[in-house]
Scaffold this active site. Structure first.
Site, mmCIF file in Angstrom:
data_model
loop_
_atom_site.group_PDB
_atom_site.id
_atom_site.type_symbol
_atom_site.label_atom_id
_atom_site.label_comp_id
_atom_site.label_asym_id
_atom_site.label_seq_id
_atom_site.Cartn_x
_atom_site.Cartn_y
_atom_site.Cartn_z
ATOM 1 N N SER A 27 7.192 63.989 45.515
ATOM 2 C CA SER A 27 7.325 65.768 45.619
ATOM 3 C C SER A 27 8.057 65.836 44.314
ATOM 4 C CB SER A 27 8.372 65.857 46.876
ATOM 5 O OG SER A 27 8.836 67.295 46.806
ATOM 6 N N TYR A 50 10.808 73.673 49.121
ATOM 7 C CA TYR A 50 11.474 72.420 49.084
ATOM 8 C C TYR A 50 11.862 71.825 50.454
ATOM 9 C CZ TYR A 50 13.446 67.814 47.542
ATOM 10 O OH TYR A 50 13.966 66.845 47.308
ATOM 11 N N GLY A 59 7.725 58.548 39.389
ATOM 12 C CA GLY A 59 8.891 59.422 39.544
ATOM 13 C C GLY A 59 10.078 58.686 39.079
ATOM 14 N N ASN A 117 0.493 61.683 41.357
ATOM 15 C CA ASN A 117 -0.337 62.814 40.558
ATOM 16 C C ASN A 117 -0.050 63.273 39.149
ATOM 17 O OD1 ASN A 117 1.642 64.453 41.283
ATOM 18 N ND2 ASN A 117 0.278 65.843 42.390
#
Ligand code: UDP
Length: 317
Positions: A80, A150, A15, A37
């Site tokens: 996340s 979140y 990320g 992922n």
């Protein structure tokens, strides 16, 4: 934990923040495994690290257990979705990452006797009634609103992290990350800086949500990474805010980006998303005092680097 070479696992390593962390720890001589992922991260973000023999990229969803062979010294739990449009689109995945995912990674830290650092967020303060936000503020979060997938996942992650520290004596740290920007944010990310820079460079209207009077405080990514490294090697178990306390309205941010890009984009007003915090500014007294950290990169310098990155990305489209 000492600063001698370590085996570091970065979840969400492909990320925006994860990739900068991987790069930083490789530069410092550590061995790094990135787990992702790829639902919002991308292998492109770490493609330049793949030739490094101390780097490994593993495709895995942390909401299912992960048990690597061999030792692990530190786990940085950054997996996340993080942009509001992303975490609202991937609501179930976000809840899983912040509950099952955090639990799996804490179990791994416990079994490997590794240090665990949780990437939390200024969203734990919700739409804050205290300004600026210190770590002692408990927040004003809507537990059933669209952002709750979140906010509550991160709040639960904090609770789990403290429980593993209290009940299982895991060496844990919690960083509450305020708005951060820089190269490798996706053009389609949906957060304000990628949106405004792309719109300005493409001559499209700047999308102001609401009247643009809401405030945020923007930290350049290398400053954030430096703070996270200091926290990882510290003895601090209480949460620490990391962010840049220079606060701007969204409208002021747009004006700076228009001026820096020389863009003639107009403005278009869009509806303010529900529960969008009206103000946000970190109180970084604890980070200053306990870590000797404060941000160094000014907005114009950081935006300059980010605009160059977006220019390259958009020219390849
Ligand atoms: N925002 C905006 N236009 C956009 C994207 C965001 O006016 O195209 C506003 C948004 O409503 C919020 C602020 O910019 O008040 C920061 O939004 P972002 O999605 O970057 O992150 P947040 O701080 O809300 O998590």
């Amino acid at each position: 934990m000492t600063e001698a070479p370590k085996k570091i696992l970065v979840t969400g390593g492909a990320g925006f923040l994860g990739s900068h962390l991987c790069e930083n720890f490789l530069q410092k001589g550590h061995e790094v495994t990135a787990i992702d992922n790829f639902i919002t991260g991308s292998p492109d973000n770490v493609a330049h690290l793949l030739s490094n023999s101390r780097f490994r990229l593993v495709k895995h969803d942390i909401s299912t257990p992960y048990q690597p062979t061999g030792s692990v010294d530190a786990i940085l739990n950054f997996a996340s979705p993080a942009s509001p449009p992303d975490y609202i689109r991937y609501g179930m995945e976000t809840l899983d990452a912040g509950s099952l995912g955090t639990r799996n990674m804490l179990e791994l830290a416990r079994s490997k006797k590794a240090c665990f650092l949780m990437a939390s967020t200024s969203e734990v303060y919700g739409d804050p009634l205290a300004q600026p936000q210190a770590e002692t503020y408990w927040g004003n979060v809507n537990s059933i609103g669209p952002r709750s997938v979140y906010d509550e996942a991160k709040r639960f992650s904090e609770a789990l992290t403290m429980a593993y520290h209290r009940y299982h004596r895991v060496d844990t740290k919690i960083v509450r990350i305020f708005n951060t920007y820089g190269p490798r944010m996706g053009v389609e990310d949906g957060r304000v800086i990628p949106n405004f820079i792309s719109q300005a460079l493409l001559g499209k209207p700047i999308t102001l949500y609401g009247d643009g009077s809401q405030t945020r405080s923007y930290c350049y990514v290398t400053d954030l990474v430096a703070g996270i490294e200091k926290l990882l090697f510290s003895e601090l178990h209480e949460p620490v805010n990391l962010g840049n306390p220079i606060e701007l309205t969204v409208k002021q941010l747009a004006a700076v980006i228009l001026q820096m890009t020389g863009s003639k984009s107009s403005f278009v007003q869009k509806e303010l998303p529900p529960d969008d915090p009206k103000v946000r500014c970190p109180d970084i007294t604890r980070a200053r005092r306990e870590l000797g950290w404060e941000p160094r990169i000014g907005l114009e310098e950081g935006l300059g680097q980010t605009i160059s990155y977006f220019q390259t990305q958009l020219s390849h489209k």
